[in-house]
Each structure stands twice: as structure tokens, then as C-alpha cells.
Design a protein around this motif. Structure first.
Motif, PDB file in Angstrom:
ATOM      1  N   HIS A  47     102.874  90.982  40.131  1.00 17.03           N
ATOM      2  CA  HIS A  47     101.475  91.185  39.631  1.00 17.03           C
ATOM      3  C   HIS A  47     100.606  91.048  40.754  1.00 17.03           C
ATOM      4  CE1 HIS A  47     100.117  86.868  40.550  1.00 17.03           C
ATOM      5  NE2 HIS A  47     101.511  86.858  40.238  1.00 17.03           N
ATOM      6  N   ARG A  48      99.394  91.683  40.734  1.00 18.85           N
ATOM      7  CA  ARG A  48      98.308  91.802  41.473  1.00 18.85           C
ATOM      8  C   ARG A  48      97.789  90.249  41.985  1.00 18.85           C
ATOM      9  NH1 ARG A  48      95.463  96.118  43.000  1.00 18.85           N
ATOM     10  NH2 ARG A  48      96.152  98.119  42.332  1.00 18.85           N
ATOM     11  N   THR A  49      97.779  89.938  43.148  1.00 19.41           N
ATOM     12  CA  THR A  49      97.431  88.426  43.666  1.00 19.41           C
ATOM     13  C   THR A  49      95.825  88.414  43.429  1.00 19.41           C
ATOM     14  OG1 THR A  49      99.043  88.723  45.294  1.00 19.41           O
ATOM     15  CG2 THR A  49      97.760  86.742  45.356  1.00 19.41           C
ATOM     16  N   ALA A  50      95.410  87.311  42.594  1.00 20.97           N
ATOM     17  CA  ALA A  50      94.166  86.878  42.206  1.00 20.97           C
ATOM     18  C   ALA A  50      93.832  85.615  42.937  1.00 20.97           C
ATOM     19  CB  ALA A  50      93.966  86.723  40.697  1.00 20.97           C
ATOM     20  N   SER A  51      92.684  85.194  42.730  1.00 20.58           N
ATOM     21  CA  SER A  51      92.062  83.812  43.369  1.00 20.58           C
ATOM     22  C   SER A  51      92.769  82.533  42.787  1.00 20.58           C
ATOM     23  CB  SER A  51      90.562  83.799  42.970  1.00 20.58           C
ATOM     24  OG  SER A  51      90.372  83.864  42.000  1.00 20.58           O
ATOM     25  N   PHE A  89      96.308  80.896  41.064  1.00 22.72           N
ATOM     26  CA  PHE A  89      97.963  81.253  40.691  1.00 22.72           C
ATOM     27  C   PHE A  89      98.292  81.964  39.647  1.00 22.72           C
ATOM     28  CE2 PHE A  89      98.317  77.078  43.521  1.00 22.72           C
ATOM     29  CZ  PHE A  89      98.867  77.836  44.494  1.00 22.72           C
ATOM     30  N   ASP A  90      99.201  82.957  39.728  1.00 25.40           N
ATOM     31  CA  ASP A  90      99.881  83.885  38.697  1.00 25.40           C
ATOM     32  C   ASP A  90      98.696  84.188  37.514  1.00 25.40           C
ATOM     33  OD1 ASP A  90     101.930  82.854  39.992  1.00 25.40           O
ATOM     34  OD2 ASP A  90     102.019  80.953  38.910  1.00 25.40           O
ATOM     35  N   THR A  91      97.685  84.783  38.077  1.00 20.74           N
ATOM     36  CA  THR A  91      96.837  85.123  37.170  1.00 20.74           C
ATOM     37  C   THR A  91      96.513  86.734  37.206  1.00 20.74           C
ATOM     38  OG1 THR A  91      94.876  84.696  38.448  1.00 20.74           O
ATOM     39  CG2 THR A  91      95.337  82.968  36.854  1.00 20.74           C
ATOM     40  N   GLY A  92      96.836  87.438  38.255  1.00 23.82           N
ATOM     41  CA  GLY A  92      96.411  88.767  38.562  1.00 23.82           C
ATOM     42  C   GLY A  92      96.944  89.815  37.358  1.00 23.82           C
ATOM     43  N   GLY A 111      96.804  97.779  36.861  1.00 21.24           N
ATOM     44  CA  GLY A 111      97.785  97.074  36.107  1.00 21.24           C
ATOM     45  C   GLY A 111      97.145  96.476  34.887  1.00 21.24           C
ATOM     46  N   GLU A 112      97.857  95.853  34.358  1.00 24.35           N
ATOM     47  CA  GLU A 112      97.630  95.375  32.656  1.00 24.35           C
ATOM     48  C   GLU A 112      97.228  93.703  33.039  1.00 24.35           C
ATOM     49  OE1 GLU A 112     100.929  96.711  33.055  1.00 24.35           O
ATOM     50  OE2 GLU A 112      99.997  98.528  32.636  1.00 24.35           O
ATOM     51  N   PRO A 113      95.890  93.589  32.487  1.00 25.11           N
ATOM     52  CA  PRO A 113      95.401  92.357  32.729  1.00 25.11           C
ATOM     53  C   PRO A 113      96.355  91.223  31.675  1.00 25.11           C
ATOM     54  CG  PRO A 113      93.553  93.741  32.080  1.00 25.11           C
ATOM     55  CD  PRO A 113      94.820  94.589  31.900  1.00 25.11           C
ATOM     56  N   GLN A 114      96.385  90.232  32.033  1.00 27.31           N
ATOM     57  CA  GLN A 114      97.268  89.112  31.428  1.00 27.31           C
ATOM     58  C   GLN A 114      96.181  88.634  30.234  1.00 27.31           C
ATOM     59  OE1 GLN A 114      99.219  85.955  33.631  1.00 27.31           O
ATOM     60  NE2 GLN A 114      99.483  87.327  35.481  1.00 27.31           N
TER      61      GLN A 114
END
Length: 286
Positions: A139-143, A145-148, A192-195
């Protein structure tokens, strides 16, 4: 110039565990990319006391930056390398914006769970708690953990070798496939697809109580829990013969089903025991 899905990329990785590094490095090698540098941490305790420092297993020509200071030290060094992509795998620190904003195409993370389920430091908890699948996500790295947004995901049945080594190999296979799909999507600008936050679950560290196997449970449950506990290093325990022992693996026993009470030792071996569980005998290796 080659197409976006075949051009040679300049990659910086962040890894604190050997299998995470190898995942990224093997991806780079098989696709003709340049693995410029790995950023790692000075400690490996997050992955078990028995794990050797990651740098001891790196190629001799690999550029390595060992630091806890991601903003002050790692960010300017990464910026000077002008990477196209930053890839993290088995890196237990939040990656700051100062690094995420550097790569030309963006930063991605490899996570061994079917996100948004299993966010956090112990994704194998899903298997411990009953999931009969192995999942992997890039997944894309977000601010946080593991949310991108998700760029690739794979799910497979539990491996026939239902032990820590078997789970690790399954994740390696699934995450490799995920990287092969995710990076071209990243280069192409795919968001990408949002979680779905409503489907998110957390996977915190195991407690000491959770590390003790209950040998009166069904054999498959014990095997699943032991495998999940032993992914990075053996930590599963069982109370047998008047003492608590570290259990490194479990296997179906060749002994016939017994009428003995669950938890009873049926046979002692030089390296462990065969015990009666709630349904079938199980071979435990210490």
C-alpha cells in the motif's frame, strides 16, 4: 525510454529484519532496478532476541545507513540519492513526511496481512485468532501505520507446513507478487484503493499469557497458534513434564488417536513429545 512498468528504478528501502530486506532486494534484482541503499535500525529486538543484526546478512556491496534519526539523518541522505521509489518492509517506525515526500513516484509499504485487517506490529495475530488464510498487501505509505491506499493484495490458504517457517515462506511469495503488481501501478500514478476504516482491525503484540499453548484445544488450533507465535523467532511455549518449554514447531503425529485426556503426554522423544489434544495426537518439537 522504456515504459513506466519496465524502466530501471532507483530504490531506497527501509528494513529492520532480514526477510524484509531480501524481499525488496530480490524484487529490485529480478526487475533490473538499482537498490541504492537500505536504511535500518541499530536494534533488532522488535523481531525477537534470537535474531541476528540485519547488517550481518547484507551483500558486501550494499550501501547501509544505520540510524534511529529518520528526519535529521536519514532524510537528507535519501534526498541526496534522488530515489524514484522508497519501499519499506519489516520496519517498525513511522516514516516521516520528510522521507515520504522525497521519491519521484512515492513510497510504499509491504504488510503481511489482508489490510485493513491486521494493522499493527503483529499481523500474524489474525492467524493466531482463527483466520485460515495468509494475506499480504502493498500500500501507499501514509502518516499512520498501515493505512495507505492499497496497490496490490494477495490471499492464500494456510500452508501445508503450518509452522513459522511455512508462514514466512507464504508471505515471501505473496508479497513478491504484490510488489510486481504495485510498483508499476505506483509509477503509472495509480492512487490505489482507499482502505475501509470500518473493516480495520488492530494486531498488537502477543502477551506472555498468549504465548502459552493450551494443549487441550484441537490440534489445528494449537498448530495455527504455534505457527503464528514462531514467525520471526520461536516464542510459543507449552507446560509439559513439570516445566515450561519453548516449542519450535508442531507436526501431525503418527500415533493413533488415543482415549487419553487432552494434554496427556503419549510419547516422549529426544527433541519433544507427542501429546493428546482435544481431537488428535500432535508432535511437539522443543
Amino acid at each position: 525510454m522504456a515504459g513506466a512498468d519496465s524502466q530501471s528504478l532507483r530504490i531506497v528501502s527501509l528494513n529492520a529484519f532480514g526477510p524484509g530486506f531480501r524481499l525488496v532486494h530480490e524484487f529490485a534484482v529480478r526487475n533490473g532496478h538499482e537498490h541504492l541503499m537500505v536504511v535500518t535500525l541499530p536494534e533488532t529486538s522488535r523481531y525477537g532476541a534470537s535474531v541476528q543484526p540485519m547488517v550481518t546478512g547484507l551483500p558486501d556491496d550494499m550501501n547501509v545507513l544505520i540510524t534511529r534519526k529518520l528526519r535529521a539523518v536519514a532524510a537528507p541522505v535519501i534526498d541526496a540519492l534522488r530515489p524514484d521509489v522508497v519501499i519499506s518492509a519489516a520496519f517498525p517506525r513511522l516514516i516521516p513526511a520528510e522521507i515520504l515526500e522525497i521519491p519521484k513516484y512515492g513510497a510504499i509499504n509491504c504488510h503481511p496481512s489482508p489490510l485493513p485487517a491486521g494493522r499493527g506490529p503483529t499481523p500474524q495475530r489474525l492467524i493466531y485468532e482463527g483466520d485460515e488464510r495468509v494475506g499480504a498487501t502493498v500500500h501507499r505509505t501514509a502518516s499512520e501505520f498501515d493505512t495507505g491506499a492499497i496497490l496490490a493484495q494477495r490471499i492464500a490458504p494456510l500452508p501445508d507446513d503450518l509452522n513459522g517457517t511455512g508462514l514466512m515462506q507464504s508471505w515471501r511469495t505473496l508479497l513478491s507478487a504484490c510488489l510486481d503488481e504495485a510498483v508499476p501501478r505506483l509509477i503509472a500514478g495509480d492512487p490505489g484503493e482507499p482502505q475501509d476504516p470500518d473493516k480495520a482491525t488492530d494486531a498488537p503484540f502477543f502477551t506472555e499469557a498468549e504465548r502459552l499453548l493450551d494443549l487441550t484445544e484441537p490440534a489445528q488450533v494449537i498448530r495455527r497458534k504455534c505457527a503464528a507465535l514462531n514467525v520471526t523467532s520461536p516464542s510459543a511455549q507449552a507446560h509439559l513434564a513439570g516445566a515450561t518449554h519453548l516449542i519450535t514447531r508442531t507436526d501431525p503425529a503418527t500415533s493413533k488417536n488415543s482415549t487419553a485426556q487432552p494434554g496427556t503426554i503419549l510419547e516422549e522423544h529426544p527433541d519433544g513429545w507427542t501429546v493428546q489434544t482435544a481431537d488428535h495426537p500432535l508432535r511437539l518439537t522443543r
